[in-house]
Design an enzyme around this catalytic site. Structure first.
Site, PDB file in Angstrom:
ATOM      1  N   LYS A 191      -4.579  -5.015 -14.264  1.00 30.58           N
ATOM      2  CA  LYS A 191      -2.933  -5.050 -14.440  1.00 30.58           C
ATOM      3  C   LYS A 191      -2.353  -5.183 -15.638  1.00 30.58           C
ATOM      4  O   LYS A 191      -2.870  -6.195 -16.431  1.00 30.58           O
ATOM      5  CB  LYS A 191      -2.565  -5.883 -13.085  1.00 30.58           C
ATOM      6  CG  LYS A 191      -1.155  -5.793 -13.056  1.00 30.58           C
ATOM      7  CD  LYS A 191      -0.778  -6.271 -11.552  1.00 30.58           C
ATOM      8  CE  LYS A 191       0.757  -6.119 -11.180  1.00 30.58           C
ATOM      9  NZ  LYS A 191       1.153  -6.621 -10.082  1.00 30.58           N
ATOM     10  N   ASP A 219       5.730   0.702  -7.117  1.00 37.52           N
ATOM     11  CA  ASP A 219       5.136   0.977  -6.093  1.00 37.52           C
ATOM     12  C   ASP A 219       6.016   1.955  -4.741  1.00 37.52           C
ATOM     13  O   ASP A 219       6.044   1.805  -3.776  1.00 37.52           O
ATOM     14  CB  ASP A 219       4.484  -0.160  -5.128  1.00 37.52           C
ATOM     15  CG  ASP A 219       3.266  -0.795  -6.014  1.00 37.52           C
ATOM     16  OD1 ASP A 219       2.309   0.193  -5.990  1.00 37.52           O
ATOM     17  OD2 ASP A 219       3.236  -1.905  -6.206  1.00 37.52           O
ATOM     18  N   ASP A 234      -1.884   3.192  -2.864  1.00 41.37           N
ATOM     19  CA  ASP A 234      -1.135   1.984  -2.827  1.00 41.37           C
ATOM     20  C   ASP A 234       0.155   1.905  -3.293  1.00 41.37           C
ATOM     21  O   ASP A 234       0.573   1.916  -4.483  1.00 41.37           O
ATOM     22  CB  ASP A 234      -2.141   0.999  -4.068  1.00 41.37           C
ATOM     23  CG  ASP A 234      -1.617  -0.400  -4.123  1.00 41.37           C
ATOM     24  OD1 ASP A 234      -0.806  -1.015  -3.068  1.00 41.37           O
ATOM     25  OD2 ASP A 234      -1.795  -1.108  -5.006  1.00 41.37           O
ATOM     26  N   ASP A 271       6.141  -1.377 -12.205  1.00 41.77           N
ATOM     27  CA  ASP A 271       5.060  -1.072 -11.547  1.00 41.77           C
ATOM     28  C   ASP A 271       5.825  -1.110  -9.910  1.00 41.77           C
ATOM     29  O   ASP A 271       5.403  -2.011  -9.283  1.00 41.77           O
ATOM     30  CB  ASP A 271       3.926  -2.146 -11.445  1.00 41.77           C
ATOM     31  CG  ASP A 271       2.847  -2.119 -10.488  1.00 41.77           C
ATOM     32  OD1 ASP A 271       2.616  -1.061  -9.824  1.00 41.77           O
ATOM     33  OD2 ASP A 271       2.195  -3.063 -10.074  1.00 41.77           O
ATOM     34  N   HIS A 326      -0.445   0.298 -13.215  1.00 47.22           N
ATOM     35  CA  HIS A 326      -0.829  -0.761 -13.899  1.00 47.22           C
ATOM     36  C   HIS A 326      -0.992  -0.728 -15.340  1.00 47.22           C
ATOM     37  O   HIS A 326      -1.774  -1.527 -16.145  1.00 47.22           O
ATOM     38  CB  HIS A 326      -1.975  -1.610 -13.261  1.00 47.22           C
ATOM     39  CG  HIS A 326      -1.691  -2.074 -11.837  1.00 47.22           C
ATOM     40  ND1 HIS A 326      -2.673  -2.817 -11.131  1.00 47.22           N
ATOM     41  CD2 HIS A 326      -0.654  -2.263 -11.139  1.00 47.22           C
ATOM     42  CE1 HIS A 326      -2.318  -3.063 -10.301  1.00 47.22           C
ATOM     43  NE2 HIS A 326      -0.986  -2.503 -10.027  1.00 47.22           N
ATOM     44  N   GLU A 344      -9.515  -4.538  -9.915  1.00 49.12           N
ATOM     45  CA  GLU A 344      -8.577  -4.109 -10.335  1.00 49.12           C
ATOM     46  C   GLU A 344      -7.644  -4.791 -11.322  1.00 49.12           C
ATOM     47  O   GLU A 344      -7.281  -5.757 -11.250  1.00 49.12           O
ATOM     48  CB  GLU A 344      -7.557  -3.919  -9.070  1.00 49.12           C
ATOM     49  CG  GLU A 344      -6.198  -2.967  -9.275  1.00 49.12           C
ATOM     50  CD  GLU A 344      -5.261  -3.064  -8.103  1.00 49.12           C
ATOM     51  OE1 GLU A 344      -5.811  -3.610  -6.937  1.00 49.12           O
ATOM     52  OE2 GLU A 344      -4.282  -2.192  -7.983  1.00 49.12           O
ATOM     53  N   TRP A 395      -8.148  -7.777  -6.352  1.00 49.42           N
ATOM     54  CA  TRP A 395      -7.139  -7.769  -7.243  1.00 49.42           C
ATOM     55  C   TRP A 395      -6.630  -9.186  -7.250  1.00 49.42           C
ATOM     56  O   TRP A 395      -6.308  -9.853  -6.047  1.00 49.42           O
ATOM     57  CB  TRP A 395      -6.112  -6.826  -6.962  1.00 49.42           C
ATOM     58  CG  TRP A 395      -4.832  -7.045  -7.800  1.00 49.42           C
ATOM     59  CD1 TRP A 395      -4.729  -6.924  -9.193  1.00 49.42           C
ATOM     60  CD2 TRP A 395      -3.880  -7.821  -7.147  1.00 49.42           C
ATOM     61  NE1 TRP A 395      -3.587  -7.175  -9.326  1.00 49.42           N
ATOM     62  CE2 TRP A 395      -2.864  -7.914  -8.298  1.00 49.42           C
ATOM     63  CE3 TRP A 395      -3.287  -8.276  -5.958  1.00 49.42           C
ATOM     64  CZ2 TRP A 395      -1.601  -8.587  -8.609  1.00 49.42           C
ATOM     65  CZ3 TRP A 395      -2.120  -8.889  -6.141  1.00 49.42           C
ATOM     66  CH2 TRP A 395      -1.058  -9.075  -7.148  1.00 49.42           C
ATOM     67  N   ASP A 453      -5.299   1.366 -11.199  1.00 53.12           N
ATOM     68  CA  ASP A 453      -4.056   1.707 -10.298  1.00 53.12           C
ATOM     69  C   ASP A 453      -2.979   2.175 -11.139  1.00 53.12           C
ATOM     70  O   ASP A 453      -2.795   1.775 -12.454  1.00 53.12           O
ATOM     71  CB  ASP A 453      -3.568   0.390  -9.892  1.00 53.12           C
ATOM     72  CG  ASP A 453      -1.817   0.620  -8.982  1.00 53.12           C
ATOM     73  OD1 ASP A 453      -1.260   1.031  -9.483  1.00 53.12           O
ATOM     74  OD2 ASP A 453      -2.112  -0.133  -7.968  1.00 53.12           O
ATOM     75  N   HIS A 502      -6.164   3.558  -7.287  1.00 50.11           N
ATOM     76  CA  HIS A 502      -4.939   3.207  -6.537  1.00 50.11           C
ATOM     77  C   HIS A 502      -3.962   4.251  -6.818  1.00 50.11           C
ATOM     78  O   HIS A 502      -3.463   4.075  -8.160  1.00 50.11           O
ATOM     79  CB  HIS A 502      -4.566   1.973  -6.609  1.00 50.11           C
ATOM     80  CG  HIS A 502      -4.839   0.736  -5.718  1.00 50.11           C
ATOM     81  ND1 HIS A 502      -4.760  -0.407  -5.652  1.00 50.11           N
ATOM     82  CD2 HIS A 502      -5.986   1.062  -4.711  1.00 50.11           C
ATOM     83  CE1 HIS A 502      -5.379  -1.126  -4.849  1.00 50.11           C
ATOM     84  NE2 HIS A 502      -6.465  -0.099  -4.249  1.00 50.11           N
TER      85      HIS A 502
HETATM   86  C1  RNT Z   1      -0.821  -5.113  -6.891  1.00 45.53           C
HETATM   87  C2  RNT Z   1      -2.042  -4.321  -6.855  1.00 45.53           C
HETATM   88  C3  RNT Z   1      -2.688  -4.386  -5.688  1.00 45.53           C
HETATM   89  C4  RNT Z   1      -1.862  -4.632  -4.240  1.00 45.53           C
HETATM   90  C5  RNT Z   1      -2.479  -4.589  -3.033  1.00 45.53           C
HETATM   91  C6  RNT Z   1      -1.653  -5.034  -1.940  1.00 45.53           C
HETATM   92  O1  RNT Z   1      -0.501  -4.973  -8.276  1.00 45.53           O
HETATM   93  O2  RNT Z   1      -1.537  -2.925  -7.182  1.00 45.53           O
HETATM   94  O3  RNT Z   1      -3.564  -3.313  -5.400  1.00 45.53           O
HETATM   95  O4  RNT Z   1      -0.832  -3.658  -4.501  1.00 45.53           O
HETATM   96  O5  RNT Z   1      -3.698  -5.388  -3.211  1.00 45.53           O
HETATM   97 ZN    ZN Z   2      -3.254  -1.626  -6.450  1.00 41.09          ZN
END
Ligand code: RNT
Ligand code: ZN
Length: 413
Positions: free
Chosen positions: A222, A290, A320, A288, A256, A220, A179, A253, A280
């Site tokens: 985004k 988290d 994640d 986003d 994302h 990955e 990523w 993810d 993820h």
């Molecule tokens: C970031 C991505 C990525 C990170 C990790 C720490 O937007 O989601 O996966 O969260 O690599």
């Molecule tokens: Zn991620």
């Protein structure tokens, strides 16, 4: 009769074997992100997170070194049923002096190898293309400067070799996830150029020969990052096409995508065209963000899709998120247990019957049955699953985390 046995009969009447389901849920490996334990800081000593992502909150007791992080992970694992893997970033290398990221070798992960071996778990890896002076201007593999790109290409190759080594020595294939934060804050003058360079960089990385028995690569995408609101080089379209043409796998993810765009709807399409996908699992709140994964509709729907596609062995699941506002061990436990619950929920549904109702276009009965299924006694199966895995079933685990916080985490300054 025990509550589990009553539930088992109820599920059997729907054609579902609750015993088999419990085993399936326990056997599925879920990759646990080490970075929830220390707010994504790692052990290089840099002390700050960049790359358009942020951990917010200042709850005391974060892990400050490898031993503390391993202890915290152990505490979390002890409270979560099922098979785990551990997911490491490059910044969690263990070395007396910080090692340049393009010079990392398996030796720098030796304590993690020992850790994983002793617990018979696999390890996944990630190159860290953020929180670094050469990523400070927001471009890495797509940077206009060839020397900067070279550094990051070499870093990615180093991590692939490390992942392959973990895979070989642990007998469990490692996943290497790339990523990058690359993007622009304001309106681009050239969208194509950075994408051309990213493509070339990925080609150079994948040209490194690797034994696919031990390592697979994921990419990955985004939609945006903080400070990169206008343009993201590694978009969904970019990686979906890149993965289709090259020897790597898309990682989605669920934080994302645009807010009404759902990963649950993408899974079947991707699985039609690729052998594997990776996920993820996270929870975005308005962005986003988290947040800790909860048992919400989308998590359930994602797991239902994996089950309905018959793809438990083709979808690589990992967590994640990074919440620094609550106890970090609890954050892990809540998310891990919820993913396992969502899988259990998905496996305890009468999918065949529901599909027949869709295909015979009996939408009234379909909706009615879908809604009735929501109150089936899954909790009784969950309790039994926890007993079999020798972890606390209901909220008793919280007392253990509080004890751990009092005895261990609160002593960290
Ligand atoms: C970031 C991505 C990525 C990170 C990790 C720490 O937007 O989601 O996966 O969260 O690599
Ligand atoms: Zn991620």
């Amino acid at each position: 009769m025990s509550r589990f046995n009553t539930a088992k009969e109820q599920y059997a009447a729907l054609g579902i074997d609750a015993e088999a389901v419990i085993q399936t849920v326990l056997d599925l490996p879920i990759s646990v992100h080490c970075w929830q334990g220390d707010d994504v800081l790692g052990f290089e000593g840099g002390g700050s997170l960049s790359g358009g992502i942020a951990a917010t909150g200042n709850y005391p007791g974060r892990a400050r070194n490898p031993q503390e992080l391993m202890d915290d992970l152990d505490q979390a694992f002890a409270l979560c049923p099922g098979k785990h893997k551990i997911n490491l970033h490059a910044i969690y290398a263990v070395a007396a002096q910080p090692v340049p990221r393009d010079a990392l070798t398996p030796a720098h992960f030796a304590p993690w190898l020992d850790y994983a071996k002793a617990r018979k778990i696999g390890v996944d890896v990630n190159p860290t293309l953020f929180s670094h002076p050469l990523a400070a201007d927001g471009m890495t593999l797509s940077h206009p400067d060839a020397a900067v790109r070279r550094f990051w290409i070499d870093h990615c190759k180093a991590m692939r070799a490390i992942g392959e080594d973990f895979g070989r020595k642990l007998g469990q294939t490692s996943v290497n996830n790339i990523w990058i934060p690359d993007g622009l804050k304001d309106i681009p003058a050239d969208r194509l150029g950075p994408r051309v360079r990213l493509k070339e960089s990925l080609d150079a990385i994948l040209a490194q020969p690797i034994d696919r028995n031990y390592l697979i690569d994921t990419v990955e995408s985004k939609v945006f990052g903080i400070g990169f609101e206008s343009y993201t080089v590694g978009s969904h379209e970019f990686y979906m096409n890149y993965a289709a043409q090259n020897d790597c796998i898309c990682l989605l993810d669920n934080g994302h995508y645009h807010p009404t765009e759902l990963v649950s709807d993408k899974i079947s399409s991707l699985l039609l065209f690729s052998d594997k996908i990776a996920l993820h699992l996270t929870r975005g709140v308005r962005w986003d963000s988290d947040h800790v994964v909860i048992l919400d509709d989308e998590l359930k729907e994602i797991c239902k899709e994996v089950v309905r596609c018959g793809a438990l062995d083709r979808v690589l699941l990992s967590l994640d998120y990074f919440d620094a506002s609550i106890n970090r061990v609890a954050a892990w436990v809540i998310g891990m247990r919820n993913v396992r619950k969502a899988l259990l929920n998905a496996l305890l549904l009468p999918h065949r019957q529901l599909k027949v109702l869709q295909d015979t276009r009996d939408f009234t009965r379909l909706l009615a049955l879908q809604e009735e299924c929501k109150l089936l006694p899954m909790a009784d199966v969950w309790a039994e699953l926890c007993v079999r895995a020798d972890v606390p079933a209901l909220s008793a685990w919280i007392d253990q985390v509080e004890r751990y916080e009092r005895d261990v985490q609160s002593k960290r300054s």
